[in-house]
Design a protein around this motif. Structure first.
Motif, mmCIF file in Angstrom:
data_model
loop_
_atom_site.group_PDB
_atom_site.id
_atom_site.type_symbol
_atom_site.label_atom_id
_atom_site.label_comp_id
_atom_site.label_asym_id
_atom_site.label_seq_id
_atom_site.Cartn_x
_atom_site.Cartn_y
_atom_site.Cartn_z
ATOM 1 N N ALA A 1 4.199 15.707 44.067
ATOM 2 C CA ALA A 1 4.566 15.599 42.646
ATOM 3 C C ALA A 1 5.749 16.513 42.323
ATOM 4 C CB ALA A 1 3.374 15.942 41.766
ATOM 5 N N LYS A 2 5.772 17.694 42.902
ATOM 6 C CA LYS A 2 6.871 18.636 42.664
ATOM 7 C C LYS A 2 8.194 18.091 43.210
ATOM 8 C CE LYS A 2 8.119 23.459 43.373
ATOM 9 N NZ LYS A 2 7.750 24.727 44.005
ATOM 10 N N LEU A 3 8.167 17.557 44.440
ATOM 11 C CA LEU A 3 9.380 16.970 45.017
ATOM 12 C C LEU A 3 9.829 15.751 44.207
ATOM 13 C CD1 LEU A 3 8.847 17.081 48.897
ATOM 14 C CD2 LEU A 3 10.164 18.644 47.458
ATOM 15 N N LYS A 4 8.881 14.933 43.794
ATOM 16 C CA LYS A 4 9.200 13.728 43.015
ATOM 17 C C LYS A 4 9.827 14.114 41.668
ATOM 18 C CE LYS A 4 8.948 9.268 42.379
ATOM 19 N NZ LYS A 4 9.923 8.420 43.042
ATOM 20 N N ALA A 5 9.292 15.165 41.032
ATOM 21 C CA ALA A 5 9.841 15.613 39.749
ATOM 22 C C ALA A 5 11.273 16.124 39.923
ATOM 23 C CB ALA A 5 8.962 16.709 39.150
ATOM 24 N N GLU A 6 11.517 16.869 40.991
ATOM 25 C CA GLU A 6 12.882 17.353 41.246
ATOM 26 C C GLU A 6 13.820 16.175 41.488
ATOM 27 O OE1 GLU A 6 15.490 20.119 44.323
ATOM 28 O OE2 GLU A 6 13.333 19.925 44.652
ATOM 29 N N HIS A 7 13.378 15.199 42.272
ATOM 30 C CA HIS A 7 14.187 14.010 42.568
ATOM 31 C C HIS A 7 14.526 13.256 41.286
ATOM 32 C CE1 HIS A 7 14.744 9.786 43.913
ATOM 33 N NE2 HIS A 7 15.404 10.368 44.906
ATOM 34 N N THR A 8 13.523 13.050 40.442
ATOM 35 C CA THR A 8 13.715 12.333 39.182
ATOM 36 C C THR A 8 14.664 13.093 38.255
ATOM 37 O OG1 THR A 8 11.505 11.390 39.378
ATOM 38 C CG2 THR A 8 12.504 11.358 37.193
ATOM 39 N N HIS A 9 14.503 14.407 38.182
ATOM 40 C CA HIS A 9 15.369 15.228 37.323
ATOM 41 C C HIS A 9 16.828 15.173 37.797
ATOM 42 C CE1 HIS A 9 16.616 18.484 34.696
ATOM 43 N NE2 HIS A 9 17.176 19.069 35.737
ATOM 44 N N LEU B 1 18.284 12.855 39.643
ATOM 45 C CA LEU B 1 18.815 11.500 39.534
ATOM 46 C C LEU B 1 18.977 11.039 38.087
ATOM 47 C CD1 LEU B 1 19.674 9.410 41.602
ATOM 48 C CD2 LEU B 1 17.389 8.462 41.537
ATOM 49 N N GLY B 2 18.061 11.440 37.229
ATOM 50 C CA GLY B 2 18.077 10.931 35.855
ATOM 51 C C GLY B 2 18.719 11.836 34.827
#
Length: 189
Positions: free
Chosen positions: A39-47, A49-50
């Motif tokens: 979840a932490k890696l996914k949140a960083e990726h989303t932040h 990219l978005g």
């Protein structure tokens, strides 16, 4: 030696093994991760990219519209930062795609040590100093919080052992004996 033989040797770094062999070796190591780490890696990726990347692209476009780019600090720094963000996005995408999410809480009350275990151990010699570590994925390591990689030397020694076992492992100061005091499975904090 012909030109194609030289090119082949150069591509293989002269050792007969190419990039394909290195990629295969990297794929052989599993990318275990806890659900919190994922979840932490996914949140960083989303932040990245978005939010961060689109804002930076706007700044770069504005800086480019100001004319001379050779002495334009906003443009030069922006392009450099954009490359860093793109590299990080690429890295995170690969890590997330290869991740095998493991829920340590599903182990229940097992006394055997596996990925995700929180282990308390004590040194047999030297006053019996106790330490507690949690075995986590490579991307979740945080030594200050006691989160160590499942590939670390201490984790490799502890994996598949049980509470009450005494194990010996190599340290920079020499061999040390530790006794496993407690094993529990819970979500990392």
């Amino acid at each position: 030696m012909g030109k194609s033989a030289t090119l082949t040797r150069n591509r293989n770094n002269g050792n007969g093994r190419g990039a394909a062999a290195a990629d295969q070796a990297a794929q052989d190591v599993k990318n275990y991760i806890t659900s919190q780490g994922y979840a932490k890696l996914k949140a960083e990726h989303t932040h990245l990219l978005g939010v961060e990347r689109p804002e930076l692209v706007k700044v770069i476009a504005w800086a480019a519209s100001n004319g001379d780019r050779s002495e334009n600090g906003d443009y030069i720094y922006g392009k450099k930062r954009l490359r860093e963000i793109d590299r990080r996005i690429h890295y995170l995408t690969k890590r997330l795609d290869s991740a095998e999410v493991v829920d340590p809480a599903r182990r229940g009350d097992s006394a055997q040590i596996f990925f995700g275990a929180t282990v308390t151990y004590a040194y047999v010699r030297g006053g019996g100093e106790e330490r507690t570590i949690t075995i986590v994925g490579v991307d979740e390591v945080d030594v200050k919080r006691g989160h160590v990689s499942w590939l670390s030397p201490i984790s490799r020694v502890l994996l598949k052992r049980r509470s009450g076992d005494v194990v010996t492992f190599a340290t920079p100061a020499g061999e040390a004996e530790i006794e496993i005091i407690n094993v529990r499975y819970r979500a990392p904090a």
